[in-house]
Design an enzyme around this catalytic site. Structure first.
Site, PDB file in Angstrom:
ATOM      1  N   ASP A 192       0.722  -1.331   0.083  1.00 30.31           N
ATOM      2  CA  ASP A 192       0.086   0.028   0.007  1.00 30.31           C
ATOM      3  C   ASP A 192       0.743   1.342   0.100  1.00 30.31           C
ATOM      4  O   ASP A 192       2.049   1.321   0.260  1.00 30.31           O
ATOM      5  CB  ASP A 192      -0.875   0.079   1.309  1.00 30.31           C
ATOM      6  CG  ASP A 192      -2.421   0.875   1.000  1.00 30.31           C
ATOM      7  OD1 ASP A 192      -2.249   1.571   0.262  1.00 30.31           O
ATOM      8  OD2 ASP A 192      -3.093   0.803   1.986  1.00 30.31           O
ATOM      9  N   ASP A 232     -10.886   2.287  -3.230  1.00 30.08           N
ATOM     10  CA  ASP A 232     -11.566   1.983  -1.855  1.00 30.08           C
ATOM     11  C   ASP A 232     -12.891   2.028  -1.918  1.00 30.08           C
ATOM     12  O   ASP A 232     -13.463   1.896  -0.934  1.00 30.08           O
ATOM     13  CB  ASP A 232     -11.112   3.029  -0.972  1.00 30.08           C
ATOM     14  CG  ASP A 232      -9.664   2.618  -0.397  1.00 30.08           C
ATOM     15  OD1 ASP A 232      -9.259   1.338  -0.728  1.00 30.08           O
ATOM     16  OD2 ASP A 232      -8.795   3.362   0.099  1.00 30.08           O
TER      17      ASP A 232
HETATM   18  C1  DGJ Z   1      -5.708   1.974   1.863  1.00 28.04           C
HETATM   19  C2  DGJ Z   1      -6.240   0.695   0.940  1.00 28.04           C
HETATM   20  O1  DGJ Z   1      -6.941   1.376  -0.113  1.00 28.04           O
HETATM   21  C3  DGJ Z   1      -7.288   0.125   1.829  1.00 28.04           C
HETATM   22  O2  DGJ Z   1      -7.548  -1.112   1.019  1.00 28.04           O
HETATM   23  C4  DGJ Z   1      -6.641  -0.145   3.208  1.00 28.04           C
HETATM   24  O3  DGJ Z   1      -5.518  -1.160   2.939  1.00 28.04           O
HETATM   25  C5  DGJ Z   1      -5.946   0.750   4.125  1.00 28.04           C
HETATM   26  N1  DGJ Z   1      -5.418   1.454   3.086  1.00 28.04           N
HETATM   27  C6  DGJ Z   1      -5.301   0.397   5.262  1.00 28.04           C
HETATM   28  O4  DGJ Z   1      -4.839   1.220   5.637  1.00 28.04           O
END
Ligand code: DGJ
Length: 724
Positions: A475, A545
């Site tokens: 991430d 997201d």
């Molecule tokens: C952003 C990601 O897009 C989410 O899926 C998740 O992993 C969060 N970060 C966790 O902090």
């Protein structure tokens, strides 16, 4: 096939359906002549009047040189000599001189495609590469323009290498990777815009005089703009018309721009964003600019998408994964956020294993003392208060359920509240004397420093060595600000963001060497870094997201414009949707997520029995369609973005013996009959069965297939189409 035709002074690159032609004008300048539908002849220089002494009526004598350069279709433009349109290169020498004049020097044609040092790039032996050398002896530079073509693919891959052949230090303020001149015509441009949770929405606009530019200066390819642009003839549709597209194989700052000149010609460029960029190039050094993929389609947007999909599947994504069935995963993020322990993770895995789900991914919150987003990034050791018994025990227990295990990292970050930051406050990207701006309470770790790269690598690798971890979600949750590095000299501060990207590529490449079986999924606050650069390392990327099935339609439509469905991370989540509060049927959420790398993102122990009972059927359906989704041709049939009622797409196998049609009714309509959908891509001469009825391909494509309108909003259905 690439050739140089000496008599005509012409380079010609042919792919099955396209030709790309350049020439040497007046023995000095590399000029662009033609890109478009395949042409057989090499007698084409006349279109810019090349074999005359002048071009377009402007004499190339020293008395009129600037005017001449301002009109010439440049293959790789340079400024300061008379061409006032966008330049691709800008340098300053240690005595401050900036103007560049690139003169043709020589060329070579080689079999294969050389790698780009330190950068992701397309690969494959069934390729040929043309290298054209340009030079500017006043600056002491050589510019290497590379063009590669792959057998059977209608794309041209370009990159640029700049060498300092002189004895003085140079500063590279700008070095773009691609420049394409298009003749006078009425064009639109198509770009992808967005925001967090709203990535890659398509926008089409007419091109008038002046410059239309998109880009990112955030250090990531970004949610807001995308390193893709297409220039379309004004009449182009999904199936008809000219499309010229560029996509950047890079994950950091970029610029993409189309400019209509005073003469009505268009200059289309793409490359690293010059804003904030400056690279010091000492004598003897070279700089490699990332590659750009150019695609031309004479039959609209669908054909452009097919070319990108085929290229990325066969020449960018690692062979081991590209057509392999990916494990259906369940990720605990939306299910638990930070509130979990080893029992909760195990319980989710145990329940998921009963419904055919194959991998548990433990998301953010397992390390340091991270119970919210305010701490611990950089402290990559297991929080054993949360995961009692440690990570290996948890992984072993999950493996004994017959499930794989995956884990989340955010390696490029450092929390001010972390042990590593307390020990190394100089490891953060920050400007000396300024309090650095935090986003999500975090700072970017300074990957300009070799010791930091090694720390990050070992932190991740140590965890992967400690247990049977088969998947990593990598991430990256903030853009750059306060850009400076404590370890670089003052004249190298413009290198920080590109160095960061090179380090990320190095880290991911090394991880895959040490853990070759690893399935890597990139992510950046959802889909903030879903680009071809990242696809080289990770065959799937978390798309957004926003997991709402309806919002996802536009996001996935824009993403599928150039990326194959098999790379689009798509999950079924719980309702009301956490991002937008909408309630959609579980079935619809499953169908929408199937146009991607399918998974779940919920607490399976808490959802209704009715929803849970649907999971095994969904997994089975995904497995049934997986080969088609991974290797078929994707057609956009209708877009909810345009019609506001329904979305419809189709995937057809390469042999045209099987297809799936996906129909999503977003809004119901009163007093309307069935919806007639014209299918695409079938064999007109074959017969097909759909729901036990037989049709001919030409009937389905010309007269259409009648869909009975479902009652209600948010209804979805997959139609299986089989040749009989
Ligand atoms: C952003 C990601 O897009 C989410 O899926 C998740 O992993 C969060 N970060 C966790 O902090």
């Amino acid at each position: 096939m690439i050739r140089f035709y000496q008599k005509e002074n012409i380079f010609k690159l042919d792919t099955p359906n396209t030709s790309y032609v350049m020439g040497i004008a007046c023995g000095r300048y590399l000029t662009h002549i033609y890109y478009g539908k395949y042409i057989n002849s090499v007698n084409i220089g006349y279109i810019i009047d090349m074999d005359a002494e002048d071009i377009n009526g402007i004499k190339m004598d020293m008395g009129e040189k600037p005017g001449f350069l301002d009109k010439l279709p440049m293959e790789y433009s340079f400024g300061g000599m008379g061409d006032y349109r966008e330049s691709c290169i800008e340098l300053s020498s240690d005595f401050g001189q900036r103007g560049v004049e690139l003169l043709y020097d020589s060329y070579e044609i080689i079999d294969g495609k050389p790698e780009l040092k330190g950068l992701p790039s397309t690969f494959g032996e069934d390729s040929q590469t043309l290298i054209i050398y340009l030079k500017d002896d006043v600056h002491g530079i050589k510019v290497e323009l590379r063009y590669s073509v792959f057998e059977g693919i209608d794309a041209v891959i370009r990159s640029v290498i700049l060498k300092n052949t002189g004895d003085k230090t140079l500063y590279v303020n700008k070095i773009l990777s691609s420049c394409l001149e298009l003749p006078e015509n009425d064009y639109d441009y198509l770009a992808l815009h967005g925001s967090w949770g709203r990535e890659r929405h398509m926008e089409r606009q007419h091109i008038g005089f002046g410059k239309y530019s998109v880009g990112s200066a955030r250090g990531i390819s970004s949610h807001q703009e995308h390193p893709f642009m297409a220039v379309l003839s004004e009449d182009a549709t999904q199936e008809h018309g000219d499309v010229y597209a560029m996509n950047f194989v890079y994950s950091g700052n970029f610029i993409s721009q189309i400019e209509k000149s005073q003469f009505g010609s268009h200059r289309f460029v793409m490359g690293i964003n010059p804003e904030g960029f400056c690279w010091k190039l000492s004598a003897g050094e070279e700089f490699t600019a990332p590659e750009v993929v150019l695609v031309y389609s004479d039959s609209g947007i669908d054909k452009m998408s097919h070319t990108f999909h085929d290229l990325y599947r066969d020449h960018l994504i690692r062979k081991q994964w590209v057509y392999a069935e990916r494990p259906v995963l369940i990720n605990n993020w939306e299910g638990t956020y930070f509130d979990f322990d080893e029992k909760k993770i195990y319980d989710i895995a145990e329940e998921a294993s009963k419904h055919g789900i194959e991998m548990l991914v433990m998301d953010d919150g397992w390390f340091g003392h991270r119970n919210d987003d305010r701490t611990s990034l950089g402290d990559w050791y297991v929080n054993e208060d949360k995961l009692k018994g440690g990570l290996k025990k948890l992984v072993d227990n999950i493996n004994s359920l017959g499930m794989k295990f995956g884990i989340w990292f955010e390696p490029e970050m450092i929390s001010p509240d972390s042990d590593v930051y307390r020990e190394h406050p100089d490891w953060a990207v920050r400007i000396p004397g300024r309090e650095p701006g935090q986003r999500r309470n975090q700072l970017i770790i300074d990957l300009s420093k070799r010791e930091v790269i090694e720390y990050v690598y070992e932190s991740v690798a140590k965890i992967l060595r400690s247990a049977n971890i088969e998947y990593v979600k990598w991430d990256m949750n903030r853009g750059f600000t306060d850009v400076a590095s404590a370890c670089l000299d003052s004249d190298r501060q413009g290198e920080v963001m590109h160095r960061h990207m090179l380090a990320v590529y190095e880290l991911q490449g090394r991880l895959l060497e040490e853990f070759p079986y690893l399935l890597l999924e990139n992510c950046s606050s959802g889909g903030g870094r879903l680009d071809p650069g990242m696809l080289y390392y990770s065959p799937q990327i978390w798309c957004s997201d926003d997991t709402d099935a309806i919002e996802r339609l536009a996001i996935q439509e824009g993403t599928a414009l150039m990326y194959p469905l098999s790379v689009i991370g798509a999950h079924v989540s719980d309702c009301p949707n956490h991002a937008v509060g909408r309630v959609t049927p579980f079935e619809t959420r499953g169908i929408v997520a199937m146009a991607g790398t399918f998974g779940y993102e919920l607490d399976i122990t808490k959802i209704s029995d009715e929803d849970r009972d649907m999971i095994s059927g969904q997994v089975e359906m995904y497995k049934k369609y997986c080969p088609l989704i991974q290797s078929g041709d994707y057609y956009r049939v209708a877009s909810y973005q345009q019609n506001h009622y329904y979305d419809c797409y189709e995937i057809v196998s390469k042999d045209k013996n099987e297809a799936m049609l996906v129909f999503i009714q977003v809004m119901a309509q009163i007093n309307m009959g069935g919806r007639l959908i014209k299918l695409k891509g079938l064999n007109p001469d074959k017969k097909y069965s759909i729901e036990d009825k037989i049709y001919t391909g030409d009937t389905l494509m010309n007269a259409g297939f009648l869909i009975k309108r479902p009652d209600g909003d948010f209804k979805a259905k997959i139609y299986n189409i089989k040749a009989v």
